[in-house]
Design an enzyme around this catalytic site. Sequence first.
Site, PDB file in Angstrom:
ATOM      1  N   LYS A 157       0.845  -1.197   0.000  1.00 24.06           N
ATOM      2  CA  LYS A 157       0.000   0.000   0.000  1.00 24.06           C
ATOM      3  C   LYS A 157       0.879   1.245   0.000  1.00 24.06           C
ATOM      4  O   LYS A 157       1.188   1.810   1.046  1.00 24.06           O
ATOM      5  CB  LYS A 157      -0.936  -0.037   1.203  1.00 24.06           C
ATOM      6  CG  LYS A 157      -1.952  -1.189   1.094  1.00 24.06           C
ATOM      7  CD  LYS A 157      -2.805  -1.353   2.327  1.00 24.06           C
ATOM      8  CE  LYS A 157      -3.847  -2.450   2.123  1.00 24.06           C
ATOM      9  NZ  LYS A 157      -4.556  -2.804   3.354  1.00 24.06           N
ATOM     10  N   GLY A 195      -7.646  -3.766   0.921  1.00 25.62           N
ATOM     11  CA  GLY A 195      -8.848  -3.771   1.761  1.00 25.62           C
ATOM     12  C   GLY A 195      -8.502  -3.888   3.232  1.00 25.62           C
ATOM     13  O   GLY A 195      -7.328  -4.024   3.605  1.00 25.62           O
ATOM     14  N   ALA A 206      -3.014  -8.000   9.490  1.00 27.56           N
ATOM     15  CA  ALA A 206      -2.444  -9.355   9.530  1.00 27.56           C
ATOM     16  C   ALA A 206      -2.720 -10.039  10.873  1.00 27.56           C
ATOM     17  O   ALA A 206      -2.970 -11.250  10.919  1.00 27.56           O
ATOM     18  CB  ALA A 206      -0.944  -9.265   9.286  1.00 27.56           C
ATOM     19  N   LYS A 238      -5.067   5.977   2.240  1.00 22.32           N
ATOM     20  CA  LYS A 238      -5.730   5.859   3.566  1.00 22.32           C
ATOM     21  C   LYS A 238      -4.713   5.958   4.699  1.00 22.32           C
ATOM     22  O   LYS A 238      -5.054   6.338   5.825  1.00 22.32           O
ATOM     23  CB  LYS A 238      -6.587   4.600   3.653  1.00 22.32           C
ATOM     24  CG  LYS A 238      -5.864   3.274   3.479  1.00 22.32           C
ATOM     25  CD  LYS A 238      -5.271   2.710   4.757  1.00 22.32           C
ATOM     26  CE  LYS A 238      -4.458   1.469   4.508  1.00 22.32           C
ATOM     27  NZ  LYS A 238      -3.714   0.974   5.672  1.00 22.32           N
ATOM     28  N   ASP A 244     -10.916   0.210   4.252  1.00 23.14           N
ATOM     29  CA  ASP A 244      -9.562   0.265   4.815  1.00 23.14           C
ATOM     30  C   ASP A 244      -9.352   1.530   5.655  1.00 23.14           C
ATOM     31  O   ASP A 244      -8.590   1.530   6.619  1.00 23.14           O
ATOM     32  CB  ASP A 244      -8.523   0.195   3.678  1.00 23.14           C
ATOM     33  CG  ASP A 244      -7.299  -0.612   4.097  1.00 23.14           C
ATOM     34  OD1 ASP A 244      -7.229  -1.026   5.265  1.00 23.14           O
ATOM     35  OD2 ASP A 244      -6.411  -0.816   3.238  1.00 23.14           O
ATOM     36  N   SER A 272      -2.994  -0.716  13.743  1.00 21.95           N
ATOM     37  CA  SER A 272      -2.411   0.060  12.650  1.00 21.95           C
ATOM     38  C   SER A 272      -1.114   0.749  13.057  1.00 21.95           C
ATOM     39  O   SER A 272      -1.071   1.531  13.998  1.00 21.95           O
ATOM     40  CB  SER A 272      -3.407   1.113  12.157  1.00 21.95           C
ATOM     41  OG  SER A 272      -2.728   2.042  11.325  1.00 21.95           O
ATOM     42  N   VAL A 280       7.245  -1.237   8.785  1.00 22.89           N
ATOM     43  CA  VAL A 280       7.041  -0.166   7.817  1.00 22.89           C
ATOM     44  C   VAL A 280       5.809   0.690   8.200  1.00 22.89           C
ATOM     45  O   VAL A 280       4.780   0.167   8.623  1.00 22.89           O
ATOM     46  CB  VAL A 280       6.903  -0.758   6.385  1.00 22.89           C
ATOM     47  CG1 VAL A 280       5.648  -1.584   6.219  1.00 22.89           C
ATOM     48  CG2 VAL A 280       6.943   0.335   5.339  1.00 22.89           C
TER      49      VAL A 280
HETATM   50  N1  LIG Z   1       0.547  -5.658   8.076  1.00 22.23           N
HETATM   51  C1  LIG Z   1      -0.689  -5.618   7.555  1.00 22.23           C
HETATM   52  O1  LIG Z   1      -1.685  -5.918   8.218  1.00 22.23           O
HETATM   53  C2  LIG Z   1      -0.867  -5.229   6.132  1.00 22.23           C
HETATM   54  C3  LIG Z   1       0.182  -4.738   5.370  1.00 22.23           C
HETATM   55  N2  LIG Z   1      -0.027  -4.408   4.071  1.00 22.23           N
HETATM   56  C4  LIG Z   1       1.029  -3.860   3.238  1.00 22.23           C
HETATM   57  O2  LIG Z   1       2.012  -4.878   2.996  1.00 22.23           O
HETATM   58  C5  LIG Z   1       3.293  -4.274   2.788  1.00 22.23           C
HETATM   59  C6  LIG Z   1       4.294  -4.938   3.721  1.00 22.23           C
HETATM   60  O3  LIG Z   1       3.873  -4.619   5.037  1.00 22.23           O
HETATM   61  P1  LIG Z   1       4.192  -5.494   6.315  1.00 22.23           P
HETATM   62  O4  LIG Z   1       4.516  -6.904   5.986  1.00 22.23           O
HETATM   63  O5  LIG Z   1       3.098  -5.263   7.260  1.00 22.23           O
HETATM   64  O6  LIG Z   1       5.513  -4.753   6.807  1.00 22.23           O
HETATM   65  P2  LIG Z   1       6.468  -5.112   8.020  1.00 22.23           P
HETATM   66  O7  LIG Z   1       7.318  -3.925   8.239  1.00 22.23           O
HETATM   67  O8  LIG Z   1       5.665  -5.681   9.147  1.00 22.23           O
HETATM   68  O9  LIG Z   1       7.354  -6.302   7.437  1.00 22.23           O
HETATM   69  C7  LIG Z   1       8.110  -6.060   6.312  1.00 22.23           C
HETATM   70  C8  LIG Z   1       8.655  -7.376   5.784  1.00 22.23           C
HETATM   71  O10 LIG Z   1       9.297  -7.091   4.551  1.00 22.23           O
HETATM   72  C9  LIG Z   1      10.680  -7.340   4.685  1.00 22.23           C
HETATM   73  N3  LIG Z   1      11.434  -6.309   4.000  1.00 22.23           N
HETATM   74  C10 LIG Z   1      11.557  -5.005   4.334  1.00 22.23           C
HETATM   75  N4  LIG Z   1      12.352  -4.371   3.442  1.00 22.23           N
HETATM   76  C11 LIG Z   1      12.731  -5.303   2.545  1.00 22.23           C
HETATM   77  C12 LIG Z   1      13.572  -5.275   1.411  1.00 22.23           C
HETATM   78  N5  LIG Z   1      14.181  -4.160   1.010  1.00 22.23           N
HETATM   79  N6  LIG Z   1      13.752  -6.422   0.740  1.00 22.23           N
HETATM   80  C13 LIG Z   1      13.166  -7.552   1.155  1.00 22.23           C
HETATM   81  N7  LIG Z   1      12.366  -7.654   2.222  1.00 22.23           N
HETATM   82  C14 LIG Z   1      12.155  -6.534   2.908  1.00 22.23           C
HETATM   83  C15 LIG Z   1      10.970  -7.365   6.166  1.00 22.23           C
HETATM   84  O11 LIG Z   1      12.095  -8.165   6.403  1.00 22.23           O
HETATM   85  P3  LIG Z   1      13.135  -7.843   7.611  1.00 22.23           P
HETATM   86  O12 LIG Z   1      12.483  -8.389   8.848  1.00 22.23           O
HETATM   87  O13 LIG Z   1      14.345  -8.559   7.183  1.00 22.23           O
HETATM   88  O14 LIG Z   1      13.313  -6.351   7.687  1.00 22.23           O
HETATM   89  C16 LIG Z   1       9.688  -7.994   6.698  1.00 22.23           C
HETATM   90  O15 LIG Z   1       9.693  -9.378   6.514  1.00 22.23           O
HETATM   91  C17 LIG Z   1       3.107  -2.771   3.067  1.00 22.23           C
HETATM   92  O16 LIG Z   1       2.964  -2.103   1.835  1.00 22.23           O
HETATM   93  C18 LIG Z   1       1.800  -2.709   3.861  1.00 22.23           C
HETATM   94  O17 LIG Z   1       1.120  -1.492   3.694  1.00 22.23           O
HETATM   95  C19 LIG Z   1      -1.247  -4.580   3.466  1.00 22.23           C
HETATM   96  C20 LIG Z   1      -2.298  -5.084   4.182  1.00 22.23           C
HETATM   97  C21 LIG Z   1      -2.207  -5.391   5.567  1.00 22.23           C
HETATM   98  O1  LIG Z   2      -3.340  -1.750   5.678  1.00 19.08           O
HETATM   99  C1  LIG Z   2      -3.492  -2.248   6.764  1.00 19.08           C
HETATM  100  C2  LIG Z   2      -4.748  -2.904   7.178  1.00 19.08           C
HETATM  101  O2  LIG Z   2      -5.657  -3.016   6.123  1.00 19.08           O
HETATM  102  C3  LIG Z   2      -2.378  -2.170   7.760  1.00 19.08           C
HETATM  103  O3  LIG Z   2      -2.267  -0.852   8.181  1.00 19.08           O
HETATM  104  P1  LIG Z   2      -0.935  -0.342   8.906  1.00 19.08           P
HETATM  105  O4  LIG Z   2       0.173  -0.422   7.882  1.00 19.08           O
HETATM  106  O5  LIG Z   2      -1.245   1.053   9.349  1.00 19.08           O
HETATM  107  O6  LIG Z   2      -0.680  -1.283  10.060  1.00 19.08           O
END
Ligand SMILES: NC(=O)C1=CN([C@@H]2O[C@H](COP(=O)(O)OP(=O)(O)OC[C@H]3O[C@@H](n4cnc5c(N)ncnc54)[C@H](OP(=O)(O)O)[C@@H]3O)[C@@H](O)[C@H]2O)C=CC1
Ligand SMILES: O=C(CO)COP(=O)(O)O
Length: 323
Positions: free
Chosen positions: A89, A120, A124, A175, A228, A238, A263
């Site tokens: 996102k 949406g 997680a 959002k 969202d 969040s 992130v």
């Molecule tokens: N969390 C949620 O509920 C939701 C998240 N999203 C979206 O998903 C995307 C990822 O978010 P999220 O998983 O929550 O983020 P987090 O910060 O929780 O986790 C990031 C993950 O990506 C890895 N990572 C970070 N930078 C890199 C890189 N340069 N190369 C490879 N791997 C990398 C991290 O590994 P390491 O531990 O090694 O840093 C970690 O495993 C975002 O765009 C977010 O908006 C969408 C819906 C819901």
């Molecule tokens: O996009 C998300 C839920 O739908 C997660 O939001 P945050 O990145 O703010 O935790």
Amino acid sequence: AVLADNGHDVTLWARREEQAQEIDQAHTNRKYLPDVKLPETLRATSSLSEALKGKEAVLFAVPSHSMREIAREARRWIEADALVIHAAKGFEIDSLKRMSEVLAEELGASYADRITVLSGPSHAEEVIRRCPTTVVVASQSAQAAEQAQMLFMNTYFRVYTNPDVIGVEVGGALKNIIALSAGLVDGLGFGDNAKAALLTRGLAEIARLGHAMGAEPITFVGLAGVGDLVVTCTSSHSRNWRAGHMISQGKKLDEVLATMGMVVEGVRTTKAAYVLKERYQVEMPIAEQLYSVLFADKDPEQAVKELMGRGRTQELEEIIGGW
Ligand SMILES: NC(=O)C1=CN([C@@H]2O[C@H](COP(=O)(O)OP(=O)(O)OC[C@H]3O[C@@H](n4cnc5c(N)ncnc54)[C@H](OP(=O)(O)O)[C@@H]3O)[C@@H](O)[C@H]2O)C=CC1
Ligand SMILES: O=C(CO)COP(=O)(O)O
């Protein structure tokens, strides 16, 4: 985990070997989802080739700032007929491109019809507890969207399709600006009226920029818009809301991001929106004020005062017209 629950053969890729090993062998992910047991069938590796070779679908769920780098690397191993889905996102900050555009550039034109966005209200932390969750998948191809829908859909994860890729991507990214602002407003103790105002006028800003970028305005009342927006602005899961809340308590942005260790997409997205609103000549007063709070040390209370003191205006004139 959703895909593994659906009986698919799933391999997660993680860049750190120790994280891949933890998920693969202990079936836990203590850093990101403490106290959670992952499906036993879920495998993990730190080798991209192992994760991608022979797979009928690939889900990119990395933060938006690393999408291009990972897609470039992944291109060598992705099957020629694989479905490509992403769940990030945000925008690419330098080019202001959407994630599906970045993927199409890196993977090549032959994948354009098979690139799908999943978005949406889906924290997680709740999906992994199998709490009822609804999401939307969008693609320029109905067939690709339906393929993604069938892969993910189950009794606790309901998936809708939508042809509006721009709307779904823009809604999911923008959002986070409003979620950061909601954390600020909640932290300042401004109450429920202010929060409702922020969500509603935030949605107007999202729809205004999205419409100018080519989205269907109606998408913003769907899961990638209102859905969202509600979940991110009202849930303490969040990271964007939490970051805004910490800033309202006097913490500096750098300190907040270091504490979070995950992130906070809304920070970069605020920068992107600041430039996009100029490019498309649309008003985004909330995004503009948040930009000043985050990057120019503006007092958030002053930002709210200025938002409330703006000139008189109609509610939705750009979208529904005036008298
Ligand atoms: N969390 C949620 O509920 C939701 C998240 N999203 C979206 O998903 C995307 C990822 O978010 P999220 O998983 O929550 O983020 P987090 O910060 O929780 O986790 C990031 C993950 O990506 C890895 N990572 C970070 N930078 C890199 C890189 N340069 N190369 C490879 N791997 C990398 C991290 O590994 P390491 O531990 O090694 O840093 C970690 O495993 C975002 O765009 C977010 O908006 C969408 C819906 C819901
Ligand atoms: O996009 C998300 C839920 O739908 C997660 O939001 P945050 O990145 O703010 O935790």
